[in-house]
Design an enzyme around this catalytic site. Sequence first.
Site, short mmCIF file in Angstrom:
data_model
loop_
_atom_site.label_atom_id
_atom_site.label_comp_id
_atom_site.label_asym_id
_atom_site.label_seq_id
_atom_site.Cartn_x
_atom_site.Cartn_y
_atom_site.Cartn_z
CG ASP A 1 6.44 7.36 63.40
OD1 ASP A 1 5.83 6.85 62.50
OD2 ASP A 1 6.42 8.43 63.42
CG ASP B 1 1.22 14.01 63.48
OD1 ASP B 1 2.04 13.33 63.72
OD2 ASP B 1 0.00 13.65 63.89
CE LYS C 1 1.54 11.05 65.57
NZ LYS C 1 0.59 10.82 64.56
CG ASP D 1 5.07 11.29 64.88
OD1 ASP D 1 5.05 12.49 65.20
OD2 ASP D 1 4.37 10.86 63.83
NE ARG E 1 3.83 13.56 54.73
CZ ARG E 1 2.46 13.30 54.42
NH1 ARG E 1 1.77 14.21 53.61
NH2 ARG E 1 1.93 12.47 55.03
CE LYS F 1 7.75 8.67 60.34
NZ LYS F 1 6.25 8.94 60.37
CD GLU G 1 6.48 12.50 61.79
OE1 GLU G 1 5.33 13.18 61.84
OE2 GLU G 1 6.79 11.37 61.94
N1 BES Z 1 3.65 8.40 62.13
C1 BES Z 1 2.57 8.82 61.76
C2 BES Z 1 1.68 7.88 60.83
C3 BES Z 1 0.81 7.00 61.83
C4 BES Z 1 -0.30 7.05 62.25
C5 BES Z 1 1.29 5.56 61.95
C6 BES Z 1 -1.07 6.19 62.94
C7 BES Z 1 0.63 4.45 62.66
C8 BES Z 1 -0.46 5.20 63.14
C9 BES Z 1 2.77 10.06 60.77
O1 BES Z 1 3.81 10.76 61.12
C10 BES Z 1 1.52 10.89 60.81
O2 BES Z 1 1.46 11.50 61.73
N2 BES Z 1 1.15 11.18 59.71
C11 BES Z 1 -0.05 12.05 59.75
C12 BES Z 1 0.01 12.84 58.34
C13 BES Z 1 -1.13 13.94 58.14
C14 BES Z 1 -0.85 14.85 59.30
C15 BES Z 1 -0.88 14.58 56.86
C16 BES Z 1 -1.29 11.06 59.44
O3 BES Z 1 -1.47 10.02 58.90
O4 BES Z 1 -2.39 11.69 60.25
ZN ZN Z 2 5.53 9.86 62.09
MN MN Z 3 3.56 12.29 62.59
#
Ligand code: BES
Ligand code: ZN
Ligand code: MN
Length: 500
Positions: A291, A350, A280, A273, A354, A268, A352
């Site tokens: 990220d 967010d 966020k 992000d 996946r 990825k 993204e």
């Molecule tokens: N890059 C983030 C995951 C992440 C969050 C990594 C915090 C490290 C610390 C990912 O893209 C993300 O934002 N995931 C969301 C998914 C949700 C919206 C279903 C998350 O984990 O909040």
């Molecule tokens: Zn991300």
């Molecule tokens: Mn994200």
Amino acid sequence: MNISVLQGQIQKQRGSALVLNLFQGAKPGGATKAVDEALGGLIGEALASGDFTGKRNEMLLLYPGKSRKGFALSRVLVVGLGKQAEFTLEIARQTAGTAARRLQELGVESALTILHGTGAGGLEAEAAAQALAEASILACYRFDQYRSGTPERSALGRLTVVENDAARLPAIRRGLRAGSEIARATTLARDLGNHPGNVATPGYLAGVARQLARRHGMRCQVIDERGMKKLGMGALLGVAQGSAQAPRFIVLEHNKKAGGKPLVFVGKGVTFDSGGISLKPGEKMEDMKFDMSGAAAVLGAMQAVASLKVPRYIVGLVAATENLPDGRAYKPGDILKTITGKTIEIVNTDAEGRLILADALGYARRLDPAAVIDLATLTGACVVALGGHASGLFGNNEQLSERVRLAGEAVNERCWPLPLWEEHREQIKSDFADMKNSGGRPAGASTGAALLAEFAGDYPWVHLDIAGTAWSTQSRPYIPKGSVGLGVRLLVELARTWKK
Ligand code: BES
Ligand code: ZN
Ligand code: MN
């Protein structure tokens, strides 16, 4: 850092520093004993005083001076190995890392050392040499290229292993070479993760991939937006829509001529992000430059397998883009069509990672892979579940999952199995498309994996959620704060030990 081996007796060497070791509660043995005797029992005295006991990563620094006739080493650093019964390869790494970092802090530019754990520790010379090279280089890692004005402190530039037994030199050389290359590749991954988002863009990652290909004779294909459209990568394109930086899909191939089905690594590469329209919160948003750590691990691993000439066909895939809000950005309610034809309803921009991995895993099908391992900073839920202690491990094949888990144990990049059940798939059912991109907060790491599983299809596949492990908030013996370069050592271990 240049690391080599020299045959000779340790107490007869000259230089600015020598590293030795000692098991907790043990009398000096081997090289440590030889030096203790040459020093008239100086180490023994420290032990008798109780000031130094040999606990793991404990250090005793001695300055023998010119008083000892024939002894020409200005510093002797003894590092504790902990209890002999608890000794492991990882402790050999930590010992080397602890010593190297201390010497670098002291401004020592060149040092001698013994191997850790080949005596009473029972390690093979090659494994011990690899551990020593790997950890010494990684412990001395610094990322200070964005600081102006501060003069570059001197680096520990040379480390020489002293070994008396000539028969062991070839194995030691092999280990040092492998450890050095793996550490260099991990350093590349660390740098990529530490670079700010305005530097490490999708185009920058593509440039790094091209450079690796040129240097190591790999094949590199960089697919731009036109190519993505042709391939039908609507999910990657959708995520990229809101960014002024163009997305890139990178295909790096090592040793195709080896034939057979390839081992495929997928990363990825979200170079920043922000969350997109589902923005966020501002707090700690700057951390989201990391990220793309999965992509960094894949690029690092490809460098290492190429430089070590691993004799099998290996492909690295990187999906690289930013995730930003904009008038053109993708938005909740949008439906994206992926490379496989399956559609995804966006409920949260967010989620993204996946989406871009859906297209990357779908692309991997055309390579007819032996196995696919993806690495992604995918979910905050995984950070909550496992913290920084382990990466989340998901998959569709027991045997592959176990192999990946064991590779992680071998290099101390722990992976812990988390469930991937029918119920998780249920959670991402959509009223309008084949699936939606978020199942909400419950079981968040598993529902992310469940979406990926739809695109992995039939081939053996493992997903590592490295959201909690790719960035270190504390300094450890050979892992400084910041980007860990996590996954490089695991992937290289897997590639080097892979059997069809
Ligand atoms: N890059 C983030 C995951 C992440 C969050 C990594 C915090 C490290 C610390 C990912 O893209 C993300 O934002 N995931 C969301 C998914 C949700 C919206 C279903 C998350 O984990 O909040
Ligand atoms: Zn991300
Ligand atoms: Mn994200």
